[in-house]
Design an enzyme around this catalytic site. Structure first.
Site, PDB file in Angstrom:
ATOM      1  N   ASP A 149      62.152 -35.802  36.049  1.00  0.00           N
ATOM      2  CA  ASP A 149      63.023 -35.063  36.972  1.00  0.00           C
ATOM      3  C   ASP A 149      62.213 -34.044  37.772  1.00  0.00           C
ATOM      4  OD1 ASP A 149      65.760 -36.048  35.845  1.00  0.00           O
ATOM      5  OD2 ASP A 149      64.647 -35.345  34.101  1.00  0.00           O
ATOM      6  N   ARG A 152      60.405 -35.886  40.386  1.00  0.00           N
ATOM      7  CA  ARG A 152      61.336 -36.220  41.469  1.00  0.00           C
ATOM      8  C   ARG A 152      61.546 -35.013  42.372  1.00  0.00           C
ATOM      9  NH1 ARG A 152      65.455 -39.384  37.350  1.00  0.00           N
ATOM     10  NH2 ARG A 152      64.628 -41.490  37.688  1.00  0.00           N
ATOM     11  N   HIS A 176      67.858 -33.642  30.066  1.00  0.00           N
ATOM     12  CA  HIS A 176      67.536 -34.757  30.963  1.00  0.00           C
ATOM     13  C   HIS A 176      68.862 -35.479  31.195  1.00  0.00           C
ATOM     14  CE1 HIS A 176      65.702 -38.150  32.871  1.00  0.00           C
ATOM     15  NE2 HIS A 176      65.989 -38.982  31.880  1.00  0.00           N
TER      16      HIS A 176
END
Length: 314
Positions: A149, A152, A176
């Site tokens: 994440d 990202r 998550h």
């Protein structure tokens, strides 16, 4: 233990994306594939071996069984049910807990005494389950957390600012999953705080864009699953990054699922926070003085993890 021996439990798309990434980066010297479907593990090993003449280092890759765990330095557990379209990671809770129990029992029987890296979802809770059932030191059982994440987020910010994602330093913290959040007060582009950049009139991102970016990062997995049924390349590379930090004793800061023992005002829970990772697993959890809004979000994320943990028979 063999310092450069890694075992992967589960040769599905995540496990093999991880294996493929490690072969291409030359992450380890010995790689063992374990799966209930032994023929598949064997076929995957053969296929990977055929690419070794193009890899950066020599590797010994083969299909094995749990007896091969005994002298491994690291075991990565990727086995488990996948997240289906329209479902959350928490929907996998009970099914993957049963799978985790059977895997941990076999690992313990082997005499393994290294580090376990968990990637099965919901990863924070599965990491807790693995630690609880194994009895291993909390620092040696870690989860992939929000490493992907955070990657990202760095990609998205880099794209918006037209900057190399490697020059973005920003963290997604917490579960998550749907309760994750961005610690914007610690987000940097180079040496400039993102808040400072967003305040400029000529900036490519403004304050009102930050929430949209956070939502995009939080929900992008659902879009990927809608498009191609599952996500695997990104997490495979994230797992390789964590593995390198361990095998090469890097002391790198990564947002892995770490056990909290008073940090951030919480204990007896695994959750993703910036942690220093080295050859011993999690060397230490970095305590960020979060602002009030961020602290409330982390508290909520921890609450969700504990509520779900309490539903389990472990």
């Amino acid at each position: 233990m063999k310092k450069n021996k890694v075992v992967i439990v589960g040769t599905g798309m995540v496990g093999m994306s991880y294996a493929y990434s490690m072969v291409n980066q030359g992450t380890c010297e010995e790689l063992v594939l374990i799966d209930l479907d032994k023929k598949r593990a064997e076929g995957e090993a053969i296929d990977l071996n055929h690419g070794l003449s193009f890899a950066p280092r020599k590797m010994n890759i083969y299909a094995g069984d749990y007896s091969d765990c005994k002298d491994a330095y690291l075991i990565c557990i990727t086995a488990g049910a996948i997240q289906l379209e329209g479902k959350t990671r928490l929907d996998l809770l009970h099914k993957n807990t049963k799978i985790m129990k059977s895997i941990v029992n076999e690992i313990k029987k082997s005499g393994f005494d290294g580090i376990i890296l968990v990637a099965a979802n919901p990863v924070d809770i599965m990491t807790y389950v693995c630690w609880k059932l194994s009895g291993y030191d909390k620092s040696k059982v870690i989860g992939s957390g929000t490493t992907l994440d955070s990657a990202r987020l760095m990609y998205t910010l880099g794209e918006r600012l037209d900057v190399n994602p490697k020059d973005i330093n920003a963290y997604v913290i917490g579960e998550h999953g749907d309760s994750q959040f961005v610690a914007w007060s610690y987000a940097l582009c180079g040496v400039q705080p993102i808040y400072q950049i967003a305040s400029r009139k000529d900036s490519k991102i403004r304050f009102e864009d930050l929430e949209k970016i956070e939502d995009e990062v939080r929900n992008i997995a659902y879009k990927i699953i809608e498009c191609k049924k599952s996500t695997y390349y990104g997490i495979g590379m994230a797992l390789t990054r964590i593995t390198k930090a361990i095998l090469e004793n890097e002391n790198s800061v990564l947002t892995v699922s770490s056990y909290l023992n008073g940090e951030y005002g919480h204990d007896d829970v695994y959750i993703a926070v910036p942690s220093i990772v080295n050859e011993n697993g999690v060397r230490e959890v970095i305590h960020l003085p979060l602002d009030n809004e961020e602290k409330e979000k982390l508290d909520k994320s921890v609450e969700i993890m504990k509520e779900n943990i309490n539903k389990l028979d472990i």
